[in-house]
Design an enzyme around this catalytic site. Structure first.
Site, PDB file in Angstrom:
ATOM      1  N   GLY A  71      56.792 -21.962  47.263  1.00 50.67           N
ATOM      2  CA  GLY A  71      56.104 -22.957  46.428  1.00 50.67           C
ATOM      3  C   GLY A  71      54.604 -23.027  46.614  1.00 50.67           C
ATOM      4  O   GLY A  71      53.881 -23.475  45.718  1.00 50.67           O
ATOM      5  N   ASP A 111      60.713 -19.378  56.934  1.00 43.42           N
ATOM      6  CA  ASP A 111      61.027 -18.062  56.384  1.00 43.42           C
ATOM      7  C   ASP A 111      62.382 -18.147  55.675  1.00 43.42           C
ATOM      8  O   ASP A 111      63.389 -18.492  56.305  1.00 43.42           O
ATOM      9  CB  ASP A 111      61.075 -17.096  57.586  1.00 43.42           C
ATOM     10  CG  ASP A 111      61.426 -15.684  57.203  1.00 43.42           C
ATOM     11  OD1 ASP A 111      61.837 -15.450  56.059  1.00 43.42           O
ATOM     12  OD2 ASP A 111      61.295 -14.807  58.085  1.00 43.42           O
ATOM     13  N   TYR A 117      61.146  -2.222  45.657  1.00 40.54           N
ATOM     14  CA  TYR A 117      61.012  -3.612  45.200  1.00 40.54           C
ATOM     15  C   TYR A 117      62.009  -3.909  44.076  1.00 40.54           C
ATOM     16  O   TYR A 117      62.752  -4.896  44.118  1.00 40.54           O
ATOM     17  CB  TYR A 117      59.572  -3.849  44.728  1.00 40.54           C
ATOM     18  CG  TYR A 117      59.377  -5.141  43.986  1.00 40.54           C
ATOM     19  CD1 TYR A 117      59.485  -6.366  44.648  1.00 40.54           C
ATOM     20  CD2 TYR A 117      59.105  -5.154  42.611  1.00 40.54           C
ATOM     21  CE1 TYR A 117      59.317  -7.556  43.955  1.00 40.54           C
ATOM     22  CE2 TYR A 117      58.940  -6.332  41.927  1.00 40.54           C
ATOM     23  CZ  TYR A 117      59.046  -7.536  42.597  1.00 40.54           C
ATOM     24  OH  TYR A 117      58.896  -8.712  41.918  1.00 40.54           O
ATOM     25  N   LYS A 151      65.270  -6.468  44.005  1.00 46.11           N
ATOM     26  CA  LYS A 151      65.413  -7.532  43.003  1.00 46.11           C
ATOM     27  C   LYS A 151      66.757  -7.393  42.286  1.00 46.11           C
ATOM     28  O   LYS A 151      67.416  -8.381  41.971  1.00 46.11           O
ATOM     29  CB  LYS A 151      64.252  -7.479  42.007  1.00 46.11           C
ATOM     30  CG  LYS A 151      62.963  -8.058  42.569  1.00 46.11           C
ATOM     31  CD  LYS A 151      63.155  -9.554  42.798  1.00 46.11           C
ATOM     32  CE  LYS A 151      61.908 -10.263  43.216  1.00 46.11           C
ATOM     33  NZ  LYS A 151      62.096 -11.722  43.357  1.00 46.11           N
ATOM     34  N   ASN A 171      54.469  -8.954  33.830  1.00 48.39           N
ATOM     35  CA  ASN A 171      53.284  -9.069  34.703  1.00 48.39           C
ATOM     36  C   ASN A 171      52.637 -10.441  34.515  1.00 48.39           C
ATOM     37  O   ASN A 171      52.019 -10.692  33.484  1.00 48.39           O
ATOM     38  CB  ASN A 171      52.278  -7.967  34.367  1.00 48.39           C
ATOM     39  CG  ASN A 171      52.752  -6.611  34.832  1.00 48.39           C
ATOM     40  OD1 ASN A 171      53.862  -6.197  34.495  1.00 48.39           O
ATOM     41  ND2 ASN A 171      51.950  -5.925  35.608  1.00 48.39           N
ATOM     42  N   ARG A 200      52.068  -2.531  29.540  1.00 45.95           N
ATOM     43  CA  ARG A 200      52.614  -3.677  30.273  1.00 45.95           C
ATOM     44  C   ARG A 200      52.704  -4.849  29.318  1.00 45.95           C
ATOM     45  O   ARG A 200      52.017  -4.904  28.286  1.00 45.95           O
ATOM     46  CB  ARG A 200      51.694  -4.067  31.445  1.00 45.95           C
ATOM     47  CG  ARG A 200      51.660  -3.065  32.592  1.00 45.95           C
ATOM     48  CD  ARG A 200      53.001  -3.003  33.317  1.00 45.95           C
ATOM     49  NE  ARG A 200      52.945  -2.151  34.500  1.00 45.95           N
ATOM     50  CZ  ARG A 200      53.169  -0.831  34.502  1.00 45.95           C
ATOM     51  NH1 ARG A 200      53.448  -0.199  33.376  1.00 45.95           N
ATOM     52  NH2 ARG A 200      53.134  -0.145  35.636  1.00 45.95           N
TER      53      ARG A 200
END
Ligand code: UD1
Length: 358
Positions: free
Chosen positions: A8, A56, A167, A171, A194, A233
């Site tokens: 956050g 964490d 990555y 996800k 993006n 993009r």
């Protein structure tokens, strides 16, 4: 009426928290205040319009401590934003990304389930990899283009996952975790394109190309475009993503259902056009563009969101065009301190030294 926002204190979380506060929600952040993102952690905490719990998401103890809070019964939803996001870094630090993006997501789902509250989690368009192509010979294909006649098309939520970066893989795995484990609670998975806007971590040379262009413009240095700049993009303004998150909180799917929704402008923009928009938005004479013949492992050529499902569901449509979003980002970030442009050169060198460029 409190929404827990993991990650956050970051850029998206801060925008979301302000939006939710104006709608009458209280907000609680859970954030590790990672140094790469939070150059001044105290300032990030001070900017958040609610309490920030430092922890964490990948540690079970973090969530157990939240369970013990006196006000735990006031939580109404979890928005899970916390993630390791650097695509390039993920190629040489896979475990760091997997630990947070898969392990942290598992714990976030378990927490939402324990407290029987809805979950809204950010995935990424990185799960699509090169995405969908239409070809007069081979029809619709996913992933790398089938032949020279293939034309990139916007990605739909039901498309195959073909991540090309670690990555993107993490996800994709995180989405599977949510779909399999969010049993009995409403879960929404969003796949942003993006995202840009004021407040981005400009000192982090893994933030994305527009932060790099901003740094170069400030130094009067030509904008470095990797390749010929024909890559595309879909740039989405942070406030449009935030509206989609807020809508998802107000319109959860039925308990036990996992809804997946894109978040983008729906407009494909070439990298060269983005460079031109960035230069046009800067209060200096354009320093021009320089091309670097390089490809980073994990990079994709094309990305764009299909917004058909957004329309069908009546979710908010984007209000910002990529051109306006880029111009606003440049204007509002111009006086912010960020990393010098050569930090992006260093990040590229780091990838080359590890054999992750071609
Ligand atoms: C970005 C995010 C990622 C997010 C994804 C989807 C990074 C750094 N950023 O990935 O976290 O999940 O969007 O929203 O991972 N380029 C240049 N010059 C530069 C830097 C980059 O030409 O100085 C090029 C790259 O080769 C690439 C394009 O710009 O073709 C976009 O790069 P970047 O913004 O770094 O990464 P994305 O893959 O779009």
């Amino acid at each position: 009426m409190t929404v827990l926002i993991t990650g956050g204190a970051g850029f998206i979380g801060q925008h979301l928290a302000r939006r939710l506060r104006t709608a009458g929600h209280d907000v609680l952040a859970l954030d590790s205040l990672l140094g790469q993102v939070h150059l001044d952690p105290d300032a990030s905490v001070a900017a958040f319009p609610g309490e920030v719990v430092v922890g964490d998401v990948a540690e079970a103890a973090t969530w157990e401590n939240l369970d013990q809070r006196d006000d735990i019964d006031t939580l109404t939803a979890v928005v899970h934003l916390a993630a390791e996001t650097g695509t390039g870094q993920s190629m040489y630090e896979p475990e760091r990304h997997r630990r947070v993006n898969v392990g942290g997501t598992k714990l976030a789902v378990a927490f939402a389930q324990r407290h029987a509250i809805p979950l809204v989690a950010l995935s990424s368009r990185a799960v699509y990899g090169e995405g969908r192509h239409g070809c007069p010979v081979h029809g619709t294909t996913f992933g790398s283009p089938c032949c020279e006649r293939a034309v990139p098309e916007a990605s739909q939520e039901s498309d195959e996952h073909r991540p090309v970066s670690v990555y993107g893989e993490t996800k994709s795995e995180g989405e599977t975790v949510i779909a399999r484990r969010a049993d009995g609670i409403p879960a929404t998975i969003l796949r942003p394109q993006n995202v840009i806007g004021a407040g981005q971590a400009l000192h982090n040379p893994y933030t994305g190309v527009l932060a790099a262009f901003l740094a170069m413009l400030k130094e009067g240095r030509p904008l470095t475009v990797y390749g010929d700049g024909s890559q595309t993009r879909d740039v989405v303004h942070v406030s449009d993503l935030v509206e989609t998150i807020a809508w998802s909180l107000d319109n959860p799917p039925t308990p036990g259902e996992t809804r997946i929704l894109n978040s983008g402008s729906g407009i494909r923009t070439t990298l060269l056009e983005l460079a031109e928009c960035a230069a046009a938005g800067a209060p200096v004479v354009s320093p021009g563009i320089t091309h670097l013949d390089v490809h980073r492992a994990g990079d994709i050529d094309h990305a764009c969101a299909d917004l058909t499902l957004t329309r069908e569901l009546g979710a908010p449509l984007p209000r910002w065009s990529p051109a306006d979003a880029v111009a606003e980002f440049i204007t509002r970030s111009w006086t912010e301190t960020g990393a010098p442009a050569d930090a992006w050169d260093d990040a590229l060198d780091e990838l080359s030294q590890r054999g992750l460029t071609s």
